[in-house]
Design a protein around this motif. Structure first.
Motif, mmCIF file in Angstrom:
data_model
loop_
_atom_site.group_PDB
_atom_site.id
_atom_site.type_symbol
_atom_site.label_atom_id
_atom_site.label_comp_id
_atom_site.label_asym_id
_atom_site.label_seq_id
_atom_site.Cartn_x
_atom_site.Cartn_y
_atom_site.Cartn_z
ATOM 1 N N GLU A 9 9.833 86.843 64.341
ATOM 2 C CA GLU A 9 11.119 85.202 64.094
ATOM 3 C C GLU A 9 11.609 85.691 62.810
ATOM 4 O OE1 GLU A 9 11.567 82.490 66.462
ATOM 5 O OE2 GLU A 9 9.922 84.073 67.275
ATOM 6 N N PRO A 10 11.898 87.329 62.829
ATOM 7 C CA PRO A 10 13.052 87.033 61.717
ATOM 8 C C PRO A 10 14.025 86.438 61.248
ATOM 9 C CG PRO A 10 13.762 88.622 63.337
ATOM 10 C CD PRO A 10 12.957 88.228 63.715
ATOM 11 N N VAL A 11 14.352 85.745 62.040
ATOM 12 C CA VAL A 11 16.389 84.969 62.155
ATOM 13 C C VAL A 11 15.106 83.370 61.627
ATOM 14 C CG1 VAL A 11 17.639 83.786 62.593
ATOM 15 C CG2 VAL A 11 16.878 85.480 64.471
ATOM 16 N N GLU A 12 14.543 83.034 61.769
ATOM 17 C CA GLU A 12 14.216 81.865 60.893
ATOM 18 C C GLU A 12 13.018 82.038 59.877
ATOM 19 O OE1 GLU A 12 11.544 79.609 63.586
ATOM 20 O OE2 GLU A 12 12.862 80.192 65.554
ATOM 21 N N SER A 13 12.696 82.965 59.107
ATOM 22 C CA SER A 13 11.880 83.661 58.250
ATOM 23 C C SER A 13 13.129 83.345 57.324
ATOM 24 C CB SER A 13 11.487 84.800 58.565
ATOM 25 O OG SER A 13 11.619 85.844 58.006
ATOM 26 N N GLU A 52 36.023 94.930 45.756
ATOM 27 C CA GLU A 52 34.975 95.523 46.446
ATOM 28 C C GLU A 52 35.175 95.259 48.237
ATOM 29 O OE1 GLU A 52 32.783 96.492 42.348
ATOM 30 O OE2 GLU A 52 32.188 94.554 43.180
ATOM 31 N N THR A 53 33.943 95.833 48.339
ATOM 32 C CA THR A 53 33.688 96.209 49.264
ATOM 33 C C THR A 53 32.453 95.263 50.311
ATOM 34 O OG1 THR A 53 34.348 98.360 49.970
ATOM 35 C CG2 THR A 53 33.806 97.004 51.859
ATOM 36 N N VAL A 54 32.307 94.683 51.583
ATOM 37 C CA VAL A 54 31.031 92.996 51.775
ATOM 38 C C VAL A 54 30.795 94.206 52.705
ATOM 39 C CG1 VAL A 54 30.740 90.976 51.945
ATOM 40 C CG2 VAL A 54 31.873 91.480 50.479
ATOM 41 N N LEU A 55 29.509 94.097 53.160
ATOM 42 C CA LEU A 55 28.748 95.230 54.273
ATOM 43 C C LEU A 55 27.877 94.496 54.230
ATOM 44 C CD1 LEU A 55 28.532 99.010 53.207
ATOM 45 C CD2 LEU A 55 30.611 98.250 54.706
ATOM 46 N N SER A 56 27.062 94.390 55.554
ATOM 47 C CA SER A 56 26.096 93.430 55.816
ATOM 48 C C SER A 56 24.876 94.531 55.438
ATOM 49 C CB SER A 56 25.350 93.550 57.559
ATOM 50 O OG SER A 56 25.451 94.634 58.155
ATOM 51 N N SER A 57 23.644 93.485 55.147
ATOM 52 C CA SER A 57 22.486 94.572 53.550
ATOM 53 C C SER A 57 21.233 94.361 55.086
ATOM 54 C CB SER A 57 22.068 93.292 53.339
ATOM 55 O OG SER A 57 21.588 92.031 54.216
ATOM 56 N N GLY A 58 21.843 94.322 56.609
ATOM 57 C CA GLY A 58 20.411 93.999 57.541
ATOM 58 C C GLY A 58 19.175 93.724 56.694
ATOM 59 N N LEU A 59 18.790 92.693 55.845
ATOM 60 C CA LEU A 59 18.051 91.766 54.815
ATOM 61 C C LEU A 59 17.464 91.155 56.346
ATOM 62 C CD1 LEU A 59 18.405 92.261 51.453
ATOM 63 C CD2 LEU A 59 16.349 94.386 53.211
ATOM 64 N N GLY A 60 18.702 90.068 57.153
ATOM 65 C CA GLY A 60 18.241 89.370 57.685
ATOM 66 C C GLY A 60 17.614 89.381 58.688
ATOM 67 N N GLY A 61 17.447 90.717 59.395
ATOM 68 C CA GLY A 61 16.538 91.234 60.437
ATOM 69 C C GLY A 61 16.620 91.355 61.687
#
Lengths: 299, 174
Positions: free
Chosen positions: A282-286, A222-231
């Motif tokens: 500051e999405p990364v930190e969250s 199965e394929t793995v994609l980035s989810s974009g939820l990391g911000g």
């Protein structure tokens, strides 16, 4: 031998050891920017590197082309067969895209997590010692590159911008071992399964997708994609393919080995991806905080 | 004139190292091996052997630091590793006479010291999870073999060049 301990050399050695520890400590600290002498040195060597790299790209490209020429006939046959499928697929995609847009208009939400602006860049250097997997590209702050942007090739995601200098910037590849290197990803299947890419298995040459819920059924291939939820990264960047699923250390979650889609060697052209949808502060930190909270119980 | 050739040569090798990892298929010999080209260190070690330890040490620390800044961004690692290995090599050379075999061995010694020091530092700061035996089998041995071949090729021309450089330096001093 007792003379040795009174030796001036010993003192020099000790002082330089202290100096070494201080230097390493200084450079391992989370730095937003490199100091200006470092940036200056990196930019000027980047200039020299790009002089040498251009002919090298030409030569390497030539040999690649000769290689391709060998199996042109076979590939041509295959491609011709694929081309018919492609036309069919294209009309389908167009229809779906149109539909997608219409639906978006109905909802009134025009931005999506997957929108991004690509900026092309050329590789001008690679860290030869391969302890820290890093490449240098020829676009920097002057071209609008910023820290933490995603970097892709035609194959898929290869890493993120670690440091941006004025005219060059450093890309940290996914294959380098850095605990801070976390990417929120999902496995595309009947039901999307979310997890985090954390770390790299050097022996297997596979990325580790951790924190998959333990009841989720993950199939190989199965394929793995980035989810974009990391911000930071946009949604839908290709990461790789699941090759093996195992239980995690504590048996509470699962972990999947993901074979990266992009080749981490022989990279010529990359795209630096800027997400167009403006994310919160500051999405990364969250994201990191959230995952630490999850971890809290087990430690 | 030749004294300007040495830094230029080292700078060229510095860039060639990163190019050969990227383009010339060092990775495709064997998927599991990690081969690290050390052209620059070979020339610096030979420089320490054939001209003077002092010049060698200066070059080692200067280019070691450049290596840190440009490639790894962890300052001090190669400054220290190159410096120490060239220093050890030049202090061994005080007890033995140089010939081709000895200088070839010395190059290999300097490479293995450097690799070990860098491995040690990386395992201290936690950027690697390799054990020492894994390190030996996947990184050290392939790197040594590859660099031994390169050293054999470079040995004779570099020796000639370095000896002329040494003579020129003496002429300038007198």
């Amino acid at each position: 031998m007792p003379q040795f301990f009174l030796n001036k050399r010993l003192i020099i050695l000790l002082v330089s050891l202290i100096f070494l520890v201080a230097l390493i400590g200084f450079s391992l600290k989370e730095r937003d920017d490199l100091t200006w002498p470092e940036q200056f040195v990196k930019d000027s060597t980047g200039f020299v590197q790009s002089i040498f790299y251009r002919p090298a790209h030409v030569v390497a490209g030539f040999f690649d082309n000769v290689g391709y020429l060998k199996d042109t006939y076979e590939e041509n046959k295959l491609l011709r067969a694929r081309l018919e499928e492609y036309a069919l697929l294209e009309t389908k995609v167009q229809k779906l895209e149109q539909e997608n847009e219409e639906f978006r208009e109905v909802i009134g939400e025009l931005d999506s997590l997957s929108d991004y602006e690509p900026k092309p860049a050329t590789v001008i250097g690679r860290n030869p010692d391969q302890w820290v997997e890093q490449i240098t590209v020829n676009k920097g702050k002057q071209n609008g590159v910023e820290k933490d942007m995603a970097v892709i090739t035609s194959g898929g995601l290869i890493g993120k911008i670690k440091q941006a200098n004025a005219f060059t910037s450093t890309v940290q590849l996914l294959s380098s071992l850095d605990p801070k290197n976390r990417i929120s990803a999902y496995i595309q299947g009947e039901e999307d399964i979310f997890g985090l890419i954390e770390g790299y298995d050097e022996e297997k040459g596979a990325l580790l997708l951790k924190r998959i819920p333990h009841q989720a059924e993950v199939k190989e291939g199965e394929t793995v994609l980035s989810s974009g939820l990391g911000g930071v990264f946009p949604e839908g960047l290709m990461i790789g393919e699941v090759t093996e699923v195992v239980a995690d250390e504590y048996g509470l979650t699962q972990m999947a080995y993901v074979k990266p889609a992009a080749d981490f060697y022989d990279i010529n052209q990359v795209m630096i991806v800027k997400r167009t949808l403006i994310s919160g502060d500051e999405p990364v930190e969250s994201e990191e905080e959230a995952s630490e909270d999850e971890e809290g119980g087990s430690e | 004139m030749r004294k300007y050739v040495l830094p230029a040569l080292l700078l060229f090798l510095f860039i060639l190292e990163s190019m050969s990892v990227d383009f010339f298929g060092l990775h495709s010999f064997n998927e599991d091996w990690i081969i690290v080209p050390r052209y620059m260190l070979i020339v610096i070690a030979l420089c320490a052997i054939y001209t003077s330890p002092y010049v060698g040490l200066i070059c080692a620390m200067l280019f070691g630091f450049l290596y840190d800044v440009v490639y790894t961004e962890i300052l001090g690692v190669y400054l220290f590793a190159f410096g120490i290995s060239v220093y050890i090599v030049s202090s061994i050379l005080r007890f033995v006479n140089t010939n081709y075999l000895i200088s070839f061995l010395m190059v290999l010694v300097s490479i293995s010291i450097t690799e070990h020091l860098v491995f040690g530092i990386h395992s201290l700061i936690g950027t690697t999870e390799l054990t020492h035996s894994e390190f030996l089998s996947i990184r050290m041995v392939p790197t040594l073999v590859f660099n031994a071949v390169i050293a054999l090729l470079l040995l004779f021309p570099i020796k000639l060049f370095m000896e002329r450089l040494a003579i020129e330096q003496k002429d300038e001093l007198t």
